[in-house]
Write an enzyme that holds these catalytic residues in place. Sequence first.
Site, PDB file in Angstrom:
ATOM      1  CG  HIS A 122      -2.486   5.807   4.253  1.00 17.45           C
ATOM      2  ND1 HIS A 122      -3.245   7.094   3.918  1.00 17.45           N
ATOM      3  CD2 HIS A 122      -1.936   6.002   5.400  1.00 17.45           C
ATOM      4  CE1 HIS A 122      -3.152   7.742   4.577  1.00 17.45           C
ATOM      5  NE2 HIS A 122      -2.210   7.226   5.507  1.00 17.45           N
ATOM      6  CG  ASP A 139      -1.693  11.594   6.798  1.00 19.17           C
ATOM      7  OD1 ASP A 139      -1.574  10.251   6.543  1.00 19.17           O
ATOM      8  OD2 ASP A 139      -2.683  11.874   7.480  1.00 19.17           O
ATOM      9  CD  GLU A 179      -4.404   5.454   7.700  1.00 19.76           C
ATOM     10  OE1 GLU A 179      -3.824   5.579   8.976  1.00 19.76           O
ATOM     11  OE2 GLU A 179      -4.660   6.356   7.095  1.00 19.76           O
ATOM     12  CD  GLU A 180      -5.922   9.596   6.461  1.00 16.40           C
ATOM     13  OE1 GLU A 180      -6.465   9.716   7.605  1.00 16.40           O
ATOM     14  OE2 GLU A 180      -4.996  10.004   6.174  1.00 16.40           O
ATOM     15  CG  ASP A 225       0.301   6.957   8.412  1.00 12.28           C
ATOM     16  OD1 ASP A 225       0.345   8.202   7.646  1.00 12.28           O
ATOM     17  OD2 ASP A 225      -0.657   6.309   8.442  1.00 12.28           O
ATOM     18  CG  HIS A 243      -5.880  14.960   9.029  1.00 13.84           C
ATOM     19  ND1 HIS A 243      -6.897  14.187   9.236  1.00 13.84           N
ATOM     20  CD2 HIS A 243      -4.765  14.000   8.579  1.00 13.84           C
ATOM     21  CE1 HIS A 243      -6.653  12.931   9.064  1.00 13.84           C
ATOM     22  NE2 HIS A 243      -5.288  12.870   8.882  1.00 13.84           N
TER      23      HIS A 243
END
EC number: 3.2.1.4
Length: 363
Positions: A66, A174, A204-205, A242, A330
């Site tokens: 992603h 990410d 995606e998130e 991922d 994150h």
Amino acid sequence: MAFDFDFDLLRDLTETSGVPGYEDRVRDLAREELEANTDRVRTDAMGNVVGTVEGDSEYSVAVAAHMDEIGFMVKHITDDGFLKIDALGGWDARVLRAQRVVVHGEEDITGVFGSVPPHTLDEEPDGEEEVGDRVVDLGRDAETVEELVSVGDIVTMEQSTVKMGDSVTGKALDDRVCLFAMLEAAREIENPDVTIHFCATVQEEVGLRGATALGSAGRARAGSRTQSGNVDIDPDLAVALDVTIASDIPGVSEDKHVTKLGEGTAIKLKDSSVITTPKVHKRLTSVAEDEGIDHQLEVLPSGGTDTAGFQNTNGATPVGAISIPTRYLHTVTETANGDDIRSTIDLLTAFLESEDGEHDYSL
């Protein structure tokens, strides 16, 4: 060997902005790379980009990573010119204090998340911090802010990507580090037996939305583009890339590390969104062993990936997943090991080059 890959491209991908639904800038980079290394490139109505390498077989494999990073959207401008924001993706509000951001308004504007200095705090604040409690200070008066910023403008973190020892650290690893690994595999693979769809996905998130749209698109004829803007790939096999948790740091018990930096690429067995097809992850492991590629197994207690977007949205599809161990997910200091990145590129490339459409993944 830690940086045996195109670090400049990785840096460009990670430093470029692109939150869910607004992946435009990073999509341009992905499309440029795919156009140089695949036979044809298409974009669907959601913004997913698919670069296809045509093989000799009708059998097809989808590979997905992603493009979106977590970020924010401006929801209110105060009378004093401060910005209140809404999260796009999962943030721990504690990491936002005193961080620098970019507000993508009439122009790109640097701002900071305000933080009250400890000198003026009588006591620690009560309760959990919320993203909605944070404000962005643009260092301008309210009238100027109103001219430059509107509700709905996007906010991203401002951070450079740098080498740190044997590792890479920065924002948006990410999932740009896996997008990078996928693009590198597209560059390195030669004359595959099967058709490969390299999918740079969106949103995606916020719920695996882009991959799910691609997985659902198989209702129409494979390879067609419909009037609704779908790019239909209808894969026989799907593999997603991922990042995954690497909590191999002081204060975390070993059973909660999930993966460790420097021990190789991670072959996913499960996360909270998917249990990968046993015969697929076993073949991934076999390829890694045969090629001498450092690897580890991943059992992720929580979190989901694009793998789930392909598994059952258009009937059942065999799925596998490869992950890059990453610390401090994150945050703006996400950290991955250079050799693990290289191992991920090598495993994906070797797996795709050895796929001939004859492997039986049925249960």
